[in-house]
Design an enzyme around this catalytic site. Structure first.
Site, PDB file in Angstrom:
ATOM      1  CG  ASP A 278      -1.968   1.044   1.217  1.00  0.00           C
ATOM      2  OD1 ASP A 278      -2.549   1.278   0.143  1.00  0.00           O
ATOM      3  OD2 ASP A 278      -2.216   1.652   2.265  1.00  0.00           O
ATOM      4  CD  GLU A 325      -2.233   2.502  -3.271  1.00  0.00           C
ATOM      5  OE1 GLU A 325      -2.337   3.346  -4.192  1.00  0.00           O
ATOM      6  OE2 GLU A 325      -1.997   2.794  -2.105  1.00  0.00           O
ATOM      7  CG  ASP A 378      -8.910   2.818   0.401  1.00  0.00           C
ATOM      8  OD1 ASP A 378      -9.356   2.341   1.459  1.00  0.00           O
ATOM      9  OD2 ASP A 378      -7.699   2.945   0.171  1.00  0.00           O
TER      10      ASP A 378
END
Length: 481
Positions: A278, A325, A378
């Protein structure tokens, strides 16, 4: 077809002896020859043998049978994004019990070969029923079923933790978590399903990691952070996102070969077949916010460890399957770093329809080495996104994907993701179920109400056979089986 059957087969008598030997399988069968023999001869023809033939010379038998072989690492594939807490379960939260295995079987039936979860080692995922099977709890100790539409973490903790606490040592809890998770992972491997985990780039200030490795973080003499993590203003927040995690002291980490990260990566490899880092961009350049700031917009960009980080990991761990990501503010150095290590980046269709034809999330701009999502944890669900999308962007969607006006918007975007040139396509379970904003998993820059969605209790994987068939049909159409 009737006309074709009345036509004579091509006359081969005048062909050269070499041409007669090199019959295609269909012609071989028409002449009464075994096609298997053709295949055997083709298998003996190697690229090296072909390369050794001089210009203008006759190529070996079976040459036309040398079809390109797609390496396993390059095969197109698809999977589903679903956090294990979202599974149905008897105690108000999904767990590593039989429902997790049922989901894996459903994935196989749908033709999927990838499950992305965000499993972070939460012991609330331990199945009480599995503890009974292991003789660690008595069946009469199990609480009454708790049917909650959304996960209520405090309620679940009050219900499960006293029972898990009967096994008193914390390490035992982690052992039970590992044991039950490995049961799930072994089942996935038997079904040919790879599990992708999520690795947040930062850790919390109050974590054991910070407490035990202070020299690896930017802390003052009293142990408080001097700078904290976040991102500048973005699509989710006009003032940026303030995450408040302590930042790494990358120079100190590099001095010991990034030993803390090496241990972290090795642990991830114990849990997953591959994992997504991430906020990958923080390894090229990160946003540093002075500790105590109220908003993230007062921060500044600072250089990350870049290739030195991955060189050290490669030396210590070897090749790892990392997904980057790379959403948000992406600069050229982030792209260069990702490509230098061969990691796929990400594209999200919900981000695709603003900003003109150069938008990297639009399907015509996708790359082969990429993972394309309809949406991520998200994002809103596709249905929720569509209902709140500005009319100008809706108009762009309808121009680009006219089928949206004629079909379910969720499946229109699922089909678009699966048709992408990107090697990997991921679809959240909420989009497969066609759910609205009430099924959203996480809203960035908010502190409450996240990670609570669960598959409705009225929905079992046995009842989703039509969705599995629809998904499998699309996977077959777009060569993702």
């Amino acid at each position: 077809m009737a006309l074709a059957r009345t036509l004579p087969l091509p006359q081969l008598a005048s062909a050269s002896p070499f041409r007669r030997r090199r019959l295609l399988p269909a012609m071989a069968q028409a002449r009464g020859l075994p096609a298997r023999g053709i295949a055997c001869r083709a298998a003996s023809t190697t690229p090296a043998a072909v390369a050794a033939v001089g210009v203008g010379k006759e190529l070996p038998e079976g040459y036309e049978q040398m079809t390109p072989i797609v390496e396993e690492s390059q095969r197109r594939r698809a999977g589903v994004l679903l956090h294990p807490t979202s599974l149905r379960g008897p105690h108000g939260i999904g767990d590593f019990g039989d429902e997790a295995l049922a989901f894996l079987s459903w994935l196989r039936d749908a033709g999927c070969t990838l499950w992305q979860d965000a499993n972070s080692g939460n012991t609330l995922l331990i199945s009480l029923e599995e503890l009974v099977k292991d003789g660690l709890l008595m069946e009469d100790e199990l609480p009454d079923p708790l049917d909650l539409e959304y996960v209520e973490f405090d309620t679940v903790a009050n219900l499960k933790e006293p029972l898990i606490a009967k096994i008193e040592i914390f390490m035992a809890h982690q052992f039970l978590f590992q044991k039950q998770w490995q049961r799930v992972r072994s089942h996935a491997q038997k079904l040919g399903i790879s599990i992708m985990g999520d690795m947040p780039i930062y850790v919390g200030y109050h974590s054991a990691d910070v407490w035990a490795n202070r020299k690896s973080f930017l802390l003052d003499k009293k142990g408080f952070p001097t700078f904290v993590s976040g991102v500048p203003p973005d699509a989710f927040s006009e003032t940026g996102q303030l995450w408040n995690s302590p930042l790494y002291d990358w120079k100190s980490m590099e001095a010991d070969g990034f030993a803390w990260w090496v241990k972290r990566i090795k642990r991830a490899l114990d849990l997953y077949d591959e994992f997504r880092i991430d906020h990958f961009r923080g390894l090229a350049g990160f946003w540093a916010v002075p500790s105590g700031a109220k908003v993230a917009m007062v921060g500044s960009w600072r250089a990350g460890p870049r290739n030195a980080f991955f060189d050290a990991l490669c030396k210590a761990v070897g090749k790892t399957n990392i997904i980057a990501e790379d959403l948000g503010v992406i600069t050229e150095d982030v792209v260069e770093l990702r490509k230098s290590i061969g990691a796929p980046g990400m594209a999200v269709l919900q981000f695709a329809f603003g900003g003109g034809p150069g938008n990297p999330h639009l399907p015509h701009n996708h790359e082969l080495n990429q993972v394309v999502y309809t949406g991520t944890h998200d994002n809103d669900t596709v249905v929720g996104w569509w209902r709140t999308l500005p009319e100008e962007e809706k108009h762009t969607v309808l121009k680009y994907l006219p089928e949206v006006s004629k079909s379910d918007v969720s499946w229109a975007l699922i089909s678009t993701a699966l048709s992408s040139v990107a090697r990997t396509s991921m679809v959240p379970m909420q989009d497969i179920l066609g759910l609205d904003s009430s099924a959203r998993m996480n809203t960035p820059a908010t502190q409450k109400g996240n990670w609570r969605w669960r598959i409705p209790s009225c929905v079992s994987f046995d009842s989703l056979s039509s969705e599995a068939a629809q998904l499998k049909e699309l996977l077959a159409m777009y060569n993702r089986m």
